[in-house]
Write an enzyme that holds these catalytic residues in place. Structure first.
Site, PDB file in Angstrom:
ATOM      1  N   HIS A 187      -2.667  11.075   0.792  1.00 56.82           N
ATOM      2  CA  HIS A 187      -2.143  10.824   2.133  1.00 56.82           C
ATOM      3  C   HIS A 187      -1.448  12.113   2.591  1.00 56.82           C
ATOM      4  CE1 HIS A 187      -0.747   7.414   4.987  1.00 56.82           C
ATOM      5  NE2 HIS A 187      -0.371   8.548   5.554  1.00 56.82           N
TER       6      HIS A 187
ATOM      7  N   GLU B  23      -3.662  -0.192   8.098  1.00 57.55           N
ATOM      8  CA  GLU B  23      -2.482   0.192   8.886  1.00 57.55           C
ATOM      9  C   GLU B  23      -2.632  -0.353  10.291  1.00 57.55           C
ATOM     10  OE1 GLU B  23      -1.399   4.341   9.207  1.00 57.55           O
ATOM     11  OE2 GLU B  23      -1.743   4.655   7.066  1.00 57.55           O
TER      12      GLU B  23
ATOM     13  N   GLU C 150      -7.229   8.575   6.238  1.00 50.76           N
ATOM     14  CA  GLU C 150      -7.464   9.212   7.539  1.00 50.76           C
ATOM     15  C   GLU C 150      -7.950  10.665   7.432  1.00 50.76           C
ATOM     16  OE1 GLU C 150      -4.040   8.721  10.039  1.00 50.76           O
ATOM     17  OE2 GLU C 150      -4.098   6.547   9.933  1.00 50.76           O
TER      18      GLU C 150
ATOM     19  N   ASN D 124      -7.526   1.937   9.771  1.00 46.75           N
ATOM     20  CA  ASN D 124      -6.221   2.074  10.432  1.00 46.75           C
ATOM     21  C   ASN D 124      -6.465   2.055  11.926  1.00 46.75           C
ATOM     22  OD1 ASN D 124      -5.285   2.406   7.859  1.00 46.75           O
ATOM     23  ND2 ASN D 124      -4.679   4.552   8.100  1.00 46.75           N
TER      24      ASN D 124
ATOM     25  N   ARG E 258       0.854  -1.184   0.000  1.00 48.25           N
ATOM     26  CA  ARG E 258       0.000   0.000   0.000  1.00 48.25           C
ATOM     27  C   ARG E 258       0.895   1.241   0.000  1.00 48.25           C
ATOM     28  NH1 ARG E 258      -2.431   2.946   4.623  1.00 48.25           N
ATOM     29  NH2 ARG E 258      -3.885   4.366   3.632  1.00 48.25           N
TER      30      ARG E 258
ATOM     31  N   TYR F 147      -4.749   1.836  15.833  1.00 46.98           N
ATOM     32  CA  TYR F 147      -3.542   1.914  16.663  1.00 46.98           C
ATOM     33  C   TYR F 147      -3.821   1.797  18.160  1.00 46.98           C
ATOM     34  CZ  TYR F 147      -0.943   3.204  12.519  1.00 46.98           C
ATOM     35  OH  TYR F 147      -0.357   3.174  11.279  1.00 46.98           O
TER      36      TYR F 147
HETATM   37  O1  IFM Z   1       2.628   7.501  10.069  1.00 45.39           O
HETATM   38  C1  IFM Z   1       1.242   7.568  10.224  1.00 45.39           C
HETATM   39  C2  IFM Z   1       0.548   7.406   8.894  1.00 45.39           C
HETATM   40  O2  IFM Z   1       0.970   8.370   7.980  1.00 45.39           O
HETATM   41  C3  IFM Z   1      -0.931   7.530   9.069  1.00 45.39           C
HETATM   42  N1  IFM Z   1      -1.417   6.659  10.100  1.00 45.39           N
HETATM   43  C4  IFM Z   1      -0.737   6.656  11.363  1.00 45.39           C
HETATM   44  C5  IFM Z   1       0.756   6.478  11.151  1.00 45.39           C
HETATM   45  C6  IFM Z   1       1.487   6.475  12.503  1.00 45.39           C
HETATM   46  O3  IFM Z   1       1.283   7.669  13.158  1.00 45.39           O
END
Ligand code: IFM
Length: 446
Positions: A126, A351, A171, A297, A82, A299
């Site tokens: 992005h 992600e 995002e 994504n 990606r 985290y």
């Molecule tokens: O590095 C970033 C990415 O560009 C977008 N998502 C989160 C990642 C980590 O912060």
């Protein structure tokens, strides 16, 4: 402890495994072959904007190391890569004819992936908006949504017949909130009202682009990538539960309800009052144009407490170098929530990963924390899939260490270590683990 075998067995043979990056974070070559200035080129020059005062001029020098980086990607045994296209490389001023040299680079990238048996997953935006468009109002201006459609059509014309997927945005919430409300990211604006309007224009541009690409005969599956946290109340108290419900509406549902239900959450619109976005007739229907896939994504979780007393430093959970709680269960819970609330298309985790302290010792990086992170999150995906979520793939953020936006180069998310002085790439233990894991997954295809 982390036996790849057990985990591999939980995934169907056609599940797509990948790694992810983005243009500004790795390419460098900031002024080459006709590339225009982006808002991040400009923002990096603002004193204090980037923790280590760095910029993306060279980054991982990927632009000049394309072939060896493609070999590196293929060596991991991934199914998919990606990446994002830099809008100012393709349209230096954000409008008008495409710069052929900019598209040439992405054509070499796409063809190089295909030649190595790796599927290209392309993201159109992005975060590196052409500065020329920012000078005309950026995403706060409705016209930028139409400029985005033109750009998307130009990229599709050259690459749409060979990529495995096209995502419009990465995002949008980060672009809106960090870029336009807190001002931590480019273009550094601090206005909630602007941020809300920007979010609307991003979603609108997505819907209009999907419609235009389909009308142009695009054969690649079309989707969008949304960052989502799993939101939990700090306690069972009604106040905390209500706060969690509202935070979830203002975050997740602000993006997904328009995409899948064609409306903003009414309680958030009410709370915004005069800051609510200007929405024109037909906008919501455009945003809700059906998509072929959804990228998530993930985290961390977010814990809501009505009095703001929750302290993640005291939660007992380990934190990454970004200060983010490590909470794989949240990924399962989040995916199940989406499955319950929306008619989901195919879902990819586009992600997932962590920044950790990654010293190179005798040519190796023993990043056991990252292996643990990846293993537990992949297991969380397997659990969601077991409970019926239509999961189609998972991509690690990131292929290699790179420019982590306002944190500069100090935070390392890669499974491949980058020595920025020499540009040498070194596979971390996590890359070796992932490669071994993928070989077990692929063995199931025989
Ligand atoms: O590095 C970033 C990415 O560009 C977008 N998502 C989160 C990642 C980590 O912060």
């Amino acid at each position: 402890m982390h036996r790849p075998d057990d985990l591999a067995q939980q995934f169907p043979p056609d599940f797509q495994w990948g790694v992810a990056t983005s243009s500004f974070q790795i390419e460098g070559a900031a002024r080459e072959d006709g590339k225009g200035e982006s808002i991040w080129d400009r923002f990096c020059r603002v004193p204090g904007a980037i923790a280590d005062a760095s910029n993306g001029d060279v980054a991982c020098d990927h632009y000049h190391r394309l072939d060896s980086d493609l070999d590196l990607i293929a060596s991991l045994g991934v199914d998919a890569y990606r990446f994002s296209v830099s809008w100012p490389r393709v349209q230096p001023d954000g409008a008008g004819a495409c710069n052929p040299k900019g598209l040439d680079f992405y054509e070499r990238l796409v063809d190089g992936l295909l030649a190595r048996g790796v599927k290209p997953f392309l993201t159109l935006y992005h975060w590196d908006l052409p500065q020329a468009l920012q000078d005309r109002g950026g995403w706060a201006a409705r016209d930028t949504a139409h400029r985005f459609v033109d750009y998307a059509r130009g990229v599709r014309r050259r690459l749409g017949d060979r990529v495995a997927a096209i995502a419009t945005h990465n995002e949008p919430q980060v672009v809106a909130v960090l870029g336009h409300e807190t001002g931590d990211f480019a273009p550094g604006i601090k206005s909630r009202k602007t941020a809300i309007q920007v979010a609307h224009h991003l979603l609108l541009s997505h819907g209009l682009a999907v419609q235009a690409l389909r009308a142009d005969g695009c054969i690649a599956p079309l989707g969008i990538v949304i960052n989502l946290a799993h939101v939990e109340p700090a306690t069972d108290s009604p106040a905390d539960v209500a706060k969690a419900r509202f935070d979830d509406a203002a975050g997740r549902r602000w993006y997904l309800d328009p995409l899948f239900k064609g409306q903003y959450p009414p309680e958030v619109l009410d709370a915004l009052g005069a800051d609510a976005p200007a929405v024109q007739a037909g906008d919501m229907a455009a945003i809700a144009t059906p998509i072929d896939y959804l990228g998530i994504n993930y985290y961390f979780r977010m814990v809501a407490s009505a009095d703001g007393s929750f302290d993640k430093a005291k939660s007992g959970l380990a934190l990454t170098e970004m200060g983010w709680e490590i909470y794989p269960r949240g990924l399962t819970a989040l995916l199940l929530t989406l499955h319950r609330e929306y008619r989901l298309p195919k879902v990819y985790v586009t992600e997932n990963g962590g920044a950790f302290k990654d010293p190179v010792v005798d040519g190796r990086v023993h990043d056991a924390d990252r292996i643990d992170y990846l293993h537990t999150h992949i297991a969380a995906v397997a659990e969601a899939m077991r409970q019926g979520v239509p999961m189609a793939g998972y991509m690690v953020w990131s292929l290699m260490d790179n420019f982590e936006w306002s944190s500069g180069y100090a935070k390392r998310f890669g499974i491949v270590h980058v020595d920025y002085a020499t540009q040498q790439r070194t596979l971390k233990d996590s890359a070796l683990w992932y490669r071994e894991f993928l070989s077990r997954c692929h063995a199931r295809r025989m």
